[in-house]
Design an enzyme around this catalytic site. Structure first.
Site, short mmCIF file in Angstrom:
data_model
loop_
_atom_site.label_atom_id
_atom_site.label_comp_id
_atom_site.label_asym_id
_atom_site.label_seq_id
_atom_site.Cartn_x
_atom_site.Cartn_y
_atom_site.Cartn_z
N CYS A 83 -10.26 -4.88 -0.63
CA CYS A 83 -11.35 -3.90 -0.69
C CYS A 83 -12.11 -4.04 -2.00
O CYS A 83 -11.69 -4.75 -2.93
CB CYS A 83 -10.78 -2.48 -0.55
SG CYS A 83 -10.07 -1.80 -2.06
N GLU B 271 -2.79 -4.60 -3.35
CA GLU B 271 -3.21 -5.49 -4.44
C GLU B 271 -3.15 -4.77 -5.78
O GLU B 271 -2.68 -5.31 -6.78
CB GLU B 271 -4.64 -6.00 -4.20
CG GLU B 271 -4.83 -6.76 -2.92
CD GLU B 271 -5.28 -5.86 -1.76
OE1 GLU B 271 -4.68 -4.78 -1.58
OE2 GLU B 271 -6.21 -6.25 -1.05
N ASN C 55 0.85 -1.19 0.00
CA ASN C 55 0.00 0.00 0.00
C ASN C 55 0.88 1.25 0.00
O ASN C 55 1.96 1.27 0.62
CB ASN C 55 -1.01 0.00 1.15
CG ASN C 55 -0.43 -0.20 2.52
OD1 ASN C 55 0.58 -0.86 2.70
ND2 ASN C 55 -1.08 0.37 3.52
N ILE C 56 0.41 2.26 -0.71
CA ILE C 56 1.14 3.52 -0.86
C ILE C 56 0.15 4.63 -0.55
O ILE C 56 -0.73 4.93 -1.37
CB ILE C 56 1.72 3.66 -2.29
CG1 ILE C 56 2.62 2.46 -2.64
CG2 ILE C 56 2.52 4.97 -2.39
CD1 ILE C 56 3.04 2.41 -4.10
N GLU C 57 0.28 5.22 0.63
CA GLU C 57 -0.68 6.23 1.07
C GLU C 57 -0.29 7.62 0.59
O GLU C 57 0.80 7.84 0.05
CB GLU C 57 -0.80 6.18 2.61
CG GLU C 57 -1.35 4.83 3.06
CD GLU C 57 -1.68 4.76 4.53
OE1 GLU C 57 -1.25 5.63 5.31
OE2 GLU C 57 -2.40 3.80 4.91
N CYS D 233 -10.18 -3.21 -5.25
CA CYS D 233 -9.22 -4.25 -5.64
C CYS D 233 -9.93 -5.47 -6.19
O CYS D 233 -9.45 -6.11 -7.13
CB CYS D 233 -8.33 -4.61 -4.45
SG CYS D 233 -7.21 -3.26 -4.00
N1 THU Z 1 -5.42 -1.37 2.04
C1 THU Z 1 -4.82 -2.21 1.14
O1 THU Z 1 -3.64 -2.06 0.83
N2 THU Z 1 -5.57 -3.19 0.58
C2 THU Z 1 -6.89 -3.40 0.83
O2 THU Z 1 -7.51 -4.22 0.18
C3 THU Z 1 -7.56 -2.64 1.88
C4 THU Z 1 -6.81 -1.47 2.44
C5 THU Z 1 -4.63 -0.28 2.63
C6 THU Z 1 -5.02 1.09 2.18
C7 THU Z 1 -4.53 1.94 3.33
O3 THU Z 1 -3.19 2.30 3.09
C8 THU Z 1 -4.59 1.03 4.54
O4 THU Z 1 -4.76 -0.30 4.03
C9 THU Z 1 -5.72 1.35 5.48
O5 THU Z 1 -6.93 1.43 4.80
#
Ligand code: THU
Length: 144
Positions: A99, A63, A50-52, A102
């Site tokens: 989610c 994903e 994940n990259i916020e 994804c």
């Molecule tokens: N996140 C994912 O990387 N994949 C998912 O399917 C659900 C959420 C990440 C996004 C965010 O950086 C963190 O989880 C919290 O929501």
């Protein structure tokens, strides 16, 4: 429920890759680190994290990072994805399920036998078909 299209050894390798992908997660806002590992039909493994973003909605999930890396490198055929998520610096204590966005990307690029593995560790995981996680999904075949 049993899904048999990949071996136990392949699943464990894929989960180990997803766990290691968590190390690269950029998540200064949630502190929730997610790793994903995508298995191509040729046997390649492509990792994603994940990259916020300070503008939260711009955040990319692990994903989708894996899928977009893979597709941009010419991969189009996939067998499975493993996903592992949890508080940064700790081993996952729960299964991390993909989610909705994804799941929709999996609908686009995963085949009918695509396997989704939600893992806490190489020996503690659940596996699903996309049909189970996204029933009645919308796909390209619906568009003329
Ligand atoms: N996140 C994912 O990387 N994949 C998912 O399917 C659900 C959420 C990440 C996004 C965010 O950086 C963190 O989880 C919290 O929501």
């Amino acid at each position: 429920m049993a899904v048999h299209s990949i071996t136990d050894q392949e699943k464990q390798t894929l989960i180990t890759a997803a766990l290691s992908a968590r190390d690269q997660a950029y998540m200064p806002y949630s502190h929730y680190a997610v790793g994903a590992a995508l298995l191509t039909s040729d046997g390649n493994i492509i990792k994603g994290c994940n990259i916020e973003n300070a503008s939260y909605g711009v955040t990319n999930c692990a994903e989708r990072t894996a899928f977009f890396k893979a597709v941009s490198e010419g991969e189009r055929s996939f067998r499975a994805i493993a996903i592992a998520g949890g508080i940064a610096g700790e081993q996952p204590t729960d299964y991390a399920y993909p989610c909705g966005s994804c799941r929709q990307v999996m609908q686009e690029f995963g085949g009918s036998d695509f396997v989704i593995i939600a893992a806490k560790s190489p020996n503690d995981y659940k596996e699903f078909t996309l049909e189970e996680l996204l029933p009645f999904g919308f796909g390209g075949e619906s568009i003329r």
